[in-house]
Design a protein around this motif. Structure first.
Motif, PDB file in Angstrom:
ATOM      1  N   LEU A  85      -5.390  13.971  -1.429  1.00  0.00           N
ATOM      2  CA  LEU A  85      -6.322  13.546  -0.394  1.00  0.00           C
ATOM      3  C   LEU A  85      -6.827  12.133  -0.659  1.00  0.00           C
ATOM      4  N   ALA A  86      -7.149  11.830  -1.909  1.00  0.00           N
ATOM      5  CA  ALA A  86      -7.629  10.490  -2.261  1.00  0.00           C
ATOM      6  C   ALA A  86      -6.550   9.440  -2.006  1.00  0.00           C
ATOM      7  N   LEU A  87      -5.303   9.791  -2.309  1.00  0.00           N
ATOM      8  CA  LEU A  87      -4.204   8.859  -2.057  1.00  0.00           C
ATOM      9  C   LEU A  87      -4.024   8.632  -0.557  1.00  0.00           C
ATOM     10  N   ASP A  88      -4.136   9.673   0.234  1.00  0.00           N
ATOM     11  CA  ASP A  88      -4.030   9.523   1.686  1.00  0.00           C
ATOM     12  C   ASP A  88      -5.117   8.576   2.206  1.00  0.00           C
ATOM     13  N   GLU A  89      -6.320   8.744   1.680  1.00  0.00           N
ATOM     14  CA  GLU A  89      -7.418   7.880   2.121  1.00  0.00           C
ATOM     15  C   GLU A  89      -7.152   6.424   1.744  1.00  0.00           C
ATOM     16  N   LEU A  90      -6.579   6.207   0.554  1.00  0.00           N
ATOM     17  CA  LEU A  90      -6.232   4.850   0.137  1.00  0.00           C
ATOM     18  C   LEU A  90      -5.170   4.264   1.059  1.00  0.00           C
ATOM     19  N   ALA A  91      -4.151   5.052   1.367  1.00  0.00           N
ATOM     20  CA  ALA A  91      -3.075   4.565   2.233  1.00  0.00           C
ATOM     21  C   ALA A  91      -3.600   4.201   3.620  1.00  0.00           C
ATOM     22  N   ILE A  92      -4.468   5.032   4.155  1.00  0.00           N
ATOM     23  CA  ILE A  92      -5.041   4.749   5.479  1.00  0.00           C
ATOM     24  C   ILE A  92      -5.907   3.491   5.423  1.00  0.00           C
ATOM     25  N   GLU A  93      -6.653   3.328   4.345  1.00  0.00           N
ATOM     26  CA  GLU A  93      -7.469   2.124   4.176  1.00  0.00           C
ATOM     27  C   GLU A  93      -6.596   0.872   4.115  1.00  0.00           C
ATOM     28  N   ILE A  94      -5.474   0.968   3.406  1.00  0.00           N
ATOM     29  CA  ILE A  94      -4.553  -0.169   3.319  1.00  0.00           C
ATOM     30  C   ILE A  94      -3.997  -0.505   4.699  1.00  0.00           C
ATOM     31  N   LEU A  95      -3.623   0.521   5.447  1.00  0.00           N
ATOM     32  CA  LEU A  95      -3.110   0.290   6.797  1.00  0.00           C
ATOM     33  C   LEU A  95      -4.128  -0.431   7.671  1.00  0.00           C
ATOM     34  N   ALA A  96      -5.380  -0.001   7.567  1.00  0.00           N
ATOM     35  CA  ALA A  96      -6.419  -0.589   8.411  1.00  0.00           C
ATOM     36  C   ALA A  96      -6.772  -2.009   7.985  1.00  0.00           C
ATOM     37  N   ARG A  97      -6.821  -2.251   6.680  1.00  0.00           N
ATOM     38  CA  ARG A  97      -7.291  -3.550   6.188  1.00  0.00           C
ATOM     39  C   ARG A  97      -6.178  -4.585   6.112  1.00  0.00           C
ATOM     40  N   GLN A  98      -4.996  -4.181   5.645  1.00  0.00           N
ATOM     41  CA  GLN A  98      -3.905  -5.132   5.402  1.00  0.00           C
ATOM     42  C   GLN A  98      -2.957  -5.275   6.594  1.00  0.00           C
ATOM     43  N   GLN A  99      -2.907  -4.253   7.461  1.00  0.00           N
ATOM     44  CA  GLN A  99      -2.003  -4.256   8.604  1.00  0.00           C
ATOM     45  C   GLN A  99      -0.584  -4.679   8.201  1.00  0.00           C
ATOM     46  N   PRO A 100       0.019  -3.926   7.281  1.00  0.00           N
ATOM     47  CA  PRO A 100       1.353  -4.296   6.783  1.00  0.00           C
ATOM     48  C   PRO A 100       2.407  -4.174   7.876  1.00  0.00           C
ATOM     49  N   VAL A 101       3.508  -4.876   7.687  1.00  0.00           N
ATOM     50  CA  VAL A 101       4.620  -4.839   8.629  1.00  0.00           C
ATOM     51  C   VAL A 101       5.916  -4.626   7.852  1.00  0.00           C
ATOM     52  N   ALA A 102       6.989  -4.323   8.602  1.00  0.00           N
ATOM     53  CA  ALA A 102       8.339  -4.197   8.049  1.00  0.00           C
ATOM     54  C   ALA A 102       8.356  -3.232   6.863  1.00  0.00           C
ATOM     55  N   ARG A 103       8.967  -3.647   5.748  1.00  0.00           N
ATOM     56  CA  ARG A 103       9.157  -2.742   4.617  1.00  0.00           C
ATOM     57  C   ARG A 103       7.827  -2.286   4.034  1.00  0.00           C
ATOM     58  N   ASP A 104       6.842  -3.179   3.979  1.00  0.00           N
ATOM     59  CA  ASP A 104       5.541  -2.802   3.439  1.00  0.00           C
ATOM     60  C   ASP A 104       4.902  -1.696   4.269  1.00  0.00           C
ATOM     61  N   LEU A 105       5.056  -1.761   5.571  1.00  0.00           N
ATOM     62  CA  LEU A 105       4.531  -0.710   6.430  1.00  0.00           C
ATOM     63  C   LEU A 105       5.251   0.608   6.154  1.00  0.00           C
ATOM     64  N   ARG A 106       6.560   0.561   5.993  1.00  0.00           N
ATOM     65  CA  ARG A 106       7.317   1.785   5.704  1.00  0.00           C
ATOM     66  C   ARG A 106       6.880   2.402   4.379  1.00  0.00           C
ATOM     67  N   ILE A 107       6.581   1.556   3.393  1.00  0.00           N
ATOM     68  CA  ILE A 107       6.134   2.068   2.094  1.00  0.00           C
ATOM     69  C   ILE A 107       4.835   2.851   2.251  1.00  0.00           C
ATOM     70  N   VAL A 108       3.879   2.267   2.967  1.00  0.00           N
ATOM     71  CA  VAL A 108       2.578   2.916   3.092  1.00  0.00           C
ATOM     72  C   VAL A 108       2.678   4.196   3.917  1.00  0.00           C
ATOM     73  N   VAL A 109       3.428   4.141   5.021  1.00  0.00           N
ATOM     74  CA  VAL A 109       3.586   5.337   5.844  1.00  0.00           C
ATOM     75  C   VAL A 109       4.342   6.424   5.068  1.00  0.00           C
ATOM     76  N   SER A 110       5.366   6.033   4.328  1.00  0.00           N
ATOM     77  CA  SER A 110       6.108   6.999   3.514  1.00  0.00           C
ATOM     78  C   SER A 110       5.225   7.625   2.451  1.00  0.00           C
ATOM     79  N   THR A 111       4.275   6.866   1.943  1.00  0.00           N
ATOM     80  CA  THR A 111       3.343   7.404   0.955  1.00  0.00           C
ATOM     81  C   THR A 111       2.589   8.601   1.510  1.00  0.00           C
ATOM     82  N   LEU A 112       2.143   8.497   2.749  1.00  0.00           N
ATOM     83  CA  LEU A 112       1.422   9.609   3.369  1.00  0.00           C
ATOM     84  C   LEU A 112       2.306  10.855   3.453  1.00  0.00           C
ATOM     85  N   ARG A 113       3.569  10.668   3.790  1.00  0.00           N
ATOM     86  CA  ARG A 113       4.479  11.802   3.923  1.00  0.00           C
ATOM     87  C   ARG A 113       4.864  12.368   2.548  1.00  0.00           C
TER      88      ARG A 113
END
Length: 218
Positions: free
Chosen positions: A57-85
């Motif tokens: 749960l803590a990792l999911d919250e970190l990943a969502i925070e990164i998505l909101a704050r960093q707005q990653p794209v391309a491979r970085d976005l796939r890394i963060v989204v894959s982390t949630l899965r």
């Protein structure tokens, strides 16, 4: 900002590895508890599952925070989204280890399955532990050869799972109704544990190679 983002991605990887290592311990103890009717280990697995859930749960919250704050794209976005899965699959693997331990706990001091199936479940447990160890190494190193090894061992788990169903549905099966239920549930838990590992391995392989079609799995 880029340096901060890369540091956050490393933290994400470290946390995935931490959860995966706890899953290794959980499945090691769960399969031992199951095969040896060790109620102490079973209780330990059941109690420790909350830690896996909390870290996921803590990792999911970190990943969502990164998505909101960093707005990653391309491979970085796939890394963060894959982390949630991946986090969700690891959490589910912990739950399945807990389910295996619960069967041992419910049937204590008796063995969970009849003697004729015990060698099969010993082998399924050994394979699940090996798969979990390889998965933790894969998340740590991104060595795609480990993904293929995980899939190969999962194939063997699938074969054993099919063998359990063939036996309990066969004309020579003499088990009680409770034996049939326990065996089918336990086999399904072992099989699904390995399936989740394959699903994670597929995602890691894709992130490492960019090739989704080269790997089968969920």
């Amino acid at each position: 900002m880029r340096d901060v983002f890369q540091q956050e991605l490393r933290e994400v990887q470290d946390r995935l590895v931490e959860i995966a290592e706890l899953v290794v311990i959980s499945i090691e103890n769960a399969t031992t508890a199951f095969n040896e009717s060790d109620v102490r280990l079973a209780d330990e697995v059941i109690a420790d599952d909350d830690r896996i859930d909390t870290l996921a749960l803590a990792l999911d919250e970190l990943a969502i925070e990164i998505l909101a704050r960093q707005q990653p794209v391309a491979r970085d976005l796939r890394i963060v989204v894959s982390t949630l899965r991946i986090s969700a699959s690891l959490e589910r693997m912990g739950d399945l280890a807990e389910h295996i331990a619960q069967l041992a706990r419910y049937r204590f001091p008796e063995k969970v399955v009849p003697a004729s199936l015990r060698p099969t479940f010993t082998e399924m447990g050994r394979l699940d532990v090996e798969i979990a160890r390889k998965l933790a190494d894969l998340l740590r190193t991104q060595d795609v050869d480990l993904a293929e090894a995980i899939r190969t061992e999962d194939d063997r788990v699938d074969e054993l799972h099919a063998g359990v169903f063939a036996e309990v549905l066969g004309a020579s099966w003499k088990g009680e109704a409770s034996d049939t239920v326990d065996a089918t549930l336990a086999s399904r838990y072992h099989e699904r544990f390995a399936d989740h590992a394959v699903s994670i391995a597929k995602k890691v392989r894709y992130l490492a190679t960019g090739d989704w079609s080269s790997s089968d799995g969920a």
